[in-house]
Design a protein around this motif. Structure first.
Motif, PDB file in Angstrom:
ATOM      1  N   ILE A  55      49.981  67.260  67.949  1.00  0.00           N
ATOM      2  CA  ILE A  55      51.589  67.460  68.351  1.00  0.00           C
ATOM      3  C   ILE A  55      51.640  68.827  67.165  1.00  0.00           C
ATOM      4  CG2 ILE A  55      52.047  65.982  66.618  1.00  0.00           C
ATOM      5  CD1 ILE A  55      54.524  65.224  68.601  1.00  0.00           C
ATOM      6  N   ASP A  56      52.818  69.621  67.914  1.00  0.00           N
ATOM      7  CA  ASP A  56      53.246  70.245  67.233  1.00  0.00           C
ATOM      8  C   ASP A  56      54.376  69.795  66.151  1.00  0.00           C
ATOM      9  OD1 ASP A  56      54.774  72.304  65.921  1.00  0.00           O
ATOM     10  OD2 ASP A  56      54.202  74.005  67.194  1.00  0.00           O
ATOM     11  N   VAL A 116      65.131  68.919  68.490  1.00  0.00           N
ATOM     12  CA  VAL A 116      63.783  69.446  67.940  1.00  0.00           C
ATOM     13  C   VAL A 116      63.328  70.657  69.012  1.00  0.00           C
ATOM     14  CG1 VAL A 116      63.301  67.170  67.328  1.00  0.00           C
ATOM     15  CG2 VAL A 116      62.697  67.876  69.602  1.00  0.00           C
ATOM     16  N   GLU A 117      62.732  71.403  68.205  1.00  0.00           N
ATOM     17  CA  GLU A 117      62.281  72.672  68.956  1.00  0.00           C
ATOM     18  C   GLU A 117      61.544  72.315  70.208  1.00  0.00           C
ATOM     19  OE1 GLU A 117      60.774  75.035  65.659  1.00  0.00           O
ATOM     20  OE2 GLU A 117      60.171  76.806  67.024  1.00  0.00           O
ATOM     21  N   TYR A 146      55.978  64.226  73.042  1.00  0.00           N
ATOM     22  CA  TYR A 146      55.402  65.529  72.953  1.00  0.00           C
ATOM     23  C   TYR A 146      53.940  65.382  72.530  1.00  0.00           C
ATOM     24  CZ  TYR A 146      60.087  67.465  73.609  1.00  0.00           C
ATOM     25  OH  TYR A 146      61.271  67.716  74.190  1.00  0.00           O
ATOM     26  N   LYS A 148      57.707  71.433  65.297  1.00  0.00           N
ATOM     27  CA  LYS A 148      58.755  71.505  66.813  1.00  0.00           C
ATOM     28  C   LYS A 148      59.114  70.185  67.245  1.00  0.00           C
ATOM     29  CE  LYS A 148      57.072  75.890  68.253  1.00  0.00           C
ATOM     30  NZ  LYS A 148      56.644  76.684  69.306  1.00  0.00           N
ATOM     31  N   SER A 149      58.803  68.997  66.581  1.00  0.00           N
ATOM     32  CA  SER A 149      59.174  67.763  67.057  1.00  0.00           C
ATOM     33  C   SER A 149      59.820  66.956  65.943  1.00  0.00           C
ATOM     34  CB  SER A 149      57.758  67.177  67.450  1.00  0.00           C
ATOM     35  OG  SER A 149      56.862  67.624  68.205  1.00  0.00           O
TER      36      SER A 149
END
Lengths: 534, 534, 534
Positions: C427-428, B516-517, C412, C431-432
């Motif tokens: 949360i992004d 994941v990014e 995250y 990106k997760s």
């Protein structure tokens, strides 16, 4: 298709036919086989191919008037007339009858004869002769200088139809490209229908948009894979490819050369800049006919749609005229000058009306992408009641989108006035539009440019939209006068930043630049520097 | 297809046929029905299915020599021979004739007989027996150890063709995968043509590239949807799926298990690492035949293309030989060792020439993506004049691209020498290549690695290209000797960073990692740390 | 299809037929032509179209019992019965026979008669009468209030099948949409099969998922292009479009209006919020029938799948019942209330079991995207042995994915407790999660929400996942009680940030918001502010 005994008409080409009258025997022509559904005919023809089916033996024959499949039969699966081979010339008696809704052409007698001299190869010359007195819709020295190429293109298209090739039009997916493709479709389809009938017509024609302004490698692969499939599985021949509003540039070269190695005949009708050396463009060695104003001292203002429109009239003068097409093409590509003005007059529409249609076509094209439209774009153009309703629906939608989009752009734009009084308007255009929706970045920067011009009045303005790996920009004539030219800037970058993988260009003050993402900041900085030094 | 009365040949399998000679009556075989276009035959067969059309009643019959559809007729739409049902065995007199180019097989007499014992189920055994003396092209103990699996795969393919299954080859879209798929296509298509004729042949065969090195879930959905459609709408049976250069790993498992629940027979020909426990791989419970060197102590150097080539020769020894294929497969996957050397010799080409072709195939594959190529890739390989011209065209283009790309990469790369003297070269590879164009990130990092090796000479170098959610890396043998292994590193990450969703791997010093990014910075940092500790 | 002489049954509609008995002559009906394979019939019918083939002349005729193509023949390609034209009414003697497996209906006598009054236009009224006593599966005042619309929809579907229109179901690609589409397919296909036979059935039906919860413009273009192609090339008529779980909102409007201009009849079965003014929704002027609970005071809890299920039972009461569908639809869309509870009881399954299936369908749909599934989704639902195995396979896979994904999300996520004690979890989400894989952002934020609720117990929590240009959020009922409503927040943003191009919404505490990337930070900040002020 009634014909004089000494003349055969194919489309608007008339071919003089020297009848073979050996031993006083009457001889018909192959086109008599294709144009009749019953009767007995005696033909002289060459055999191109022999196919043994589980039933009869099929002889694919041809003379200078047409091609046909005739059948010989002894017993199921047995080769009929084994004494006759491919490339032989024959004299045959053929009986035509309908059985179970299918037309059958059976050989009742056949004998080998001396090689008949096929005039097929001369069709192109004949054609050129017969259409010597073509008239273009408008007065244009560039068109006149290109006349020979128009005639060759028309002849090649007809020859290709005659040979059973699929005609495949690949066009740029914008107003200009669609206008050109539609003009050619309207001219070519009736000829195909004439030759192969309404039911089979669509096997012989195809039309696909390319989202890039050049013949992308993945597009040529798609076309070749399809062609190979047809050849291998259905015994077809290679298609004729006509590139419209595409095909003249270095970026087209790889795809064109690849297609060429597969023996695909290619016609290019384009108005993108092509460098000419000794009268030849870079793509010329690999294509059959090239129609492009730059070849004869013209420029982009004589657009591909205009050229294709003139070509369509030469191919098929009897076709329903769509006088609006070249004007629409011009409006779509912001054409200026005498040719455009004449086409505008020919169209009998006012420019605002044409702009409205062109805007709708752009919107439609942005959602169609590489999808075949089955005439949806044409429906916006034809001008009947439905057409008007469709345009009204879309145009109102687009106006509302532009209204909202303008607010977004003016909010996030970053303007600065350079030392030379040019206003540079910078914006992350990818972050200021909705991905996948209309307007895309190029269109949006045009909208921003319009908004800025309205806001500032007669100032020198350059609107620059950048994304992570591209720039799209739009300016006005006052900057053009200062010498602004995106093509020159790209050339400079390619020299100064060999590590940037920079490409792109366009018209002088409207174009786009592509590069690797890592190079973005440097390219933007250099662009502002370039403008400041103008 | 002339046959000895007591033997039937199907492909290269010879089946002993015990003729039923009840009451001294002569009995023909079902294969006589399919191989003749006229005549009267008496057959004994089992009825698999009865279909009532609006015209005649169709009986789908089968004996141990073939399958056929024979027709009974009373009046339109009326069930003929109602006394006979599905799964009955019959003795029937069948008249074959051609009418209107169509072959018709009509029952003139029919009676039920005692259940004939179908030998169909024994075909696989028979096959194994009959091909016991197969010889591989090269000497290889791994191939020898896999011999039984080759025989089973060959037999299953033939049985599937016999049953009317579509043969669907799913292969990895790289040189190795294409080479294997082409070899199998060349062997299988003639068998299908033999059985179903040229026209219907393509309904029984399909070949599709997968862009991932495993059988993606969306690919199996596509295949299943297509198969279901054929079954429901056109009364077809389930296809046989052959996975080439795909299929042996955990990542294939879900798709394979799904296909299995739909009763799809599956053959895997792969050389990706597969964990073997008690002689079984993780995918073995769900597939029919598994050919993979790791099953018998071999490794990735015996590539899928090599394995598929050997299989193709067993399936159909009479096929045109393409000795270049296994060598190309090896070059494409950087194979090393005895097997590769032998194939190289067999190919009679030098390695540079093969590399050139493999490079072109990679380029082609990167634009074809999941598109079916209709032979475009094969055209690059066959080695005739056109092939050479195509390779030259592409190769020159690619060399120019690599020249430019190298400049970009060397400009943006960030090198640092670690404490253990390993040079780590870090680059945002997504930002240093053009999205969607050749080379992709993996290929580009290979180019960078080549460039760095040239620049630094014999040093320990690891080229690491990261994007927002992946890393692709390439190193050389000196790092491999230090113990560098991307698979071990991935395993460590999966333990240390359970929140990173890390996956990936590859060959020891060339592979890719996905995450994941949000985890990117940590993964890169850990990778550099891992290298420093070697 | 045996019929009483004075009644014709079409599906479950019984039509009273007044027989014409002029001159005491016996008259058959057109449906007798379609339902028999031999015999001689005398019919009275209207001619809709005349097509001249190279063989016979085809007359497309119709009476109030059906439509058929009958053939007249003089000589190949010659127009038979030139005295008879399109729109004439005729009395004809037709001989039916099978030749070469094809049914032929030849005119042996024909004469013009006075215009017969077609009852076709009255079919809808008749239908409404005949189904007056329909019973819904459950008790629901909203269903009762919509009864007239159900009847109209059913009648329009039958009329469309009768007219030879393709029935095209466009449904949202989630559990609710699939459930509705499957229910309708199961009801409609048998009717089409009845009328056009099994072989042609699939030309008259299509079912495609839309990945957006509205009728996207690119989807309508695809449908129109396909329809135009069929009309132009194969002389078909416009399809009937049924939008399921789509179609009621402003976002559908452009596509619906476009389809309308192409004379496409449209039925909408949806439960998305639609504003009602004077009993009319915004889409009503452009569609034929609108079934939506909001039109009669209901709400989203009566889902599209439930509505479509009820409609399917009215269309075809004899169809195999799939009582599980409305309950599954409800579970998929987290429906609550009396209607859902009743459907749950009807289904005879427990909720956990249904959730399991719905989860698998969501997974499947996320990989199918816009692909037609040929029944793969249905296979997960039917409940037989294979179905159970498929669900088990997928569900175990999904559980494992969720287990891993939860770890990522909790690692995250950034939690803060606001002044009003609401816990905001930011949360992004892009990106997760792994791009392109299950779970997508919306699903993932649901997983996070579940994880947070488990961690914190009964607290007020809002899980907010943002990407570069979107937010997806999920909360619980305690926040709903505080007045949290994503639709109101979007409306506020549209006013406060006209430069943000904000759109979106959803259910009160579960929805998504879209905007230009530049607006992201401001939108997130405003969202947190909005929550803090609740």
């Amino acid at each position: 298709m009634k014909m004089n005994e000494n003349e055969k008409t194919f489309g608007n080409i008339t071919i003089k036919v020297k009848k073979k009258k050996e031993n006083c025997a009457h001889t018909d022509n192959v086109c008599d086989l294709t144009s009749n559904d019953s009767g007995v005919f005696t033909i002289e023809a060459r055999i191109n191919k022999i196919i043994q089916t589980r039933g009869p033996t099929i002889f694919k024959i041809e003379d200078d008037t047409g091609a046909a499949d005739i059948a010989g039969f002894v017993s199921p699966g047995e080769r009929a007339h084994p004494e006759i081979g491919e490339n032989d010339s024959i004299r045959a008696r053929v009986k035509i009858e309908m059985r179970d809704d299918k037309k059958r052409m059976n050989i009742t007698e056949v004998s080998k004869i001396e090689d008949i001299s096929l005039k097929l190869d001369k069709i192109m010359d004949t054609a050129e002769e017969s259409v010597r007195d073509i008239n273009f819709t408008i007065k244009s020295s560039v068109l006149d200088a290109l006349k020979g190429r128009f005639i060759s293109a028309s002849a090649l298209i007809k020859k290709s139809i005659y040979e059973g090739r699929q005609v495949l039009i690949r066009h740029h997916a914008d107003m200009d490209g669609y206008a050109g493709a539609i003009a050619l479709e309207k001219a070519i389809l009736p000829l195909i229908k004439n030759r192969f009938g309404e039911r089979d017509m669509w096997f012989h024609f195809d039309k696909s948009p390319s989202t890039t302004p050049f013949y992308e490698y993945k597009d040529v692969l798609k076309d070749l894979a399809f062609a190979k499939r047809n050849i291998e599985r259905f015994k077809r021949v290679e298609p004729l490819v006509i590139l419209v509003d595409n095909g003249s540039t270095e970026e087209d070269l790889l795809s064109i050369r690849k297609a060429r190695l597969y023996n695909i005949p290619i016609i290019v009708v384009d108005h993108h800049f092509t460098e000419v050396k000794d009268g030849k463009s870079v793509v010329d060695p690999y294509i059959d006919v090239h129609i492009n104003p730059y070849l004869k001292g013209g420029d982009k203002n004589l657009t591909a749609g205009m050229l294709a429109y003139e070509l369509s009239r030469i191919i098929n003068p009897t076709v329903d005229d769509m006088k609006i097409l070249p004007a629409l093409a011009g409006v779509g590509d912001r054409s200026e000058g005498s040719e455009f003005e004449q086409y505008l007059e020919v169209s009998k529409r006012d420019k605002e009306h044409l702009k409205k249609i062109a805007t709708c076509v752009d919107y439609e094209a942005s959602y169609l992408k590489f999808m075949q439209d089955s005439g949806l774009v044409c429906d916006l153009i034809v001008g009947d009641e439905k057409s008007t309703a469709l345009v009204d629906l879309l145009y109102n939608e687009i106006q509302e989108i532009i209204r909202v989009q303008t607010k977004v752009l003016l909010n996030y734009v970053d303007e600065k006035t350079l030392k030379n009084d040019v206003i540079v308007a910078l914006i992350d255009i990818a972050k200021s539009t909705l991905r996948g929706d209309f307007p895309g970045p190029g269109k949006a920067i045009g909208i921003l440019n319009d908004g800025l011009n309205e806001k500032h009045g007669v100032k020198k303005i350059v609107a620059i939209g950048y994304g992570s790996d591209f720039i799209t920009l739009r300016s006005n004539s006052s900057c053009e006068k200062m010498g602004f030219n995106v093509n020159l800037f790209v050339a400079r970058l390619q020299k100064d930043m060999p590590y940037g993988m920079v490409s792109g260009g366009g018209h002088e003050v409207a174009g786009s630049i592509r590069f690797v993402e890592n190079a973005k900041d440097e390219v933007v900085e250099k662009l502002v520097g370039y403008i400041e030094e103008l």
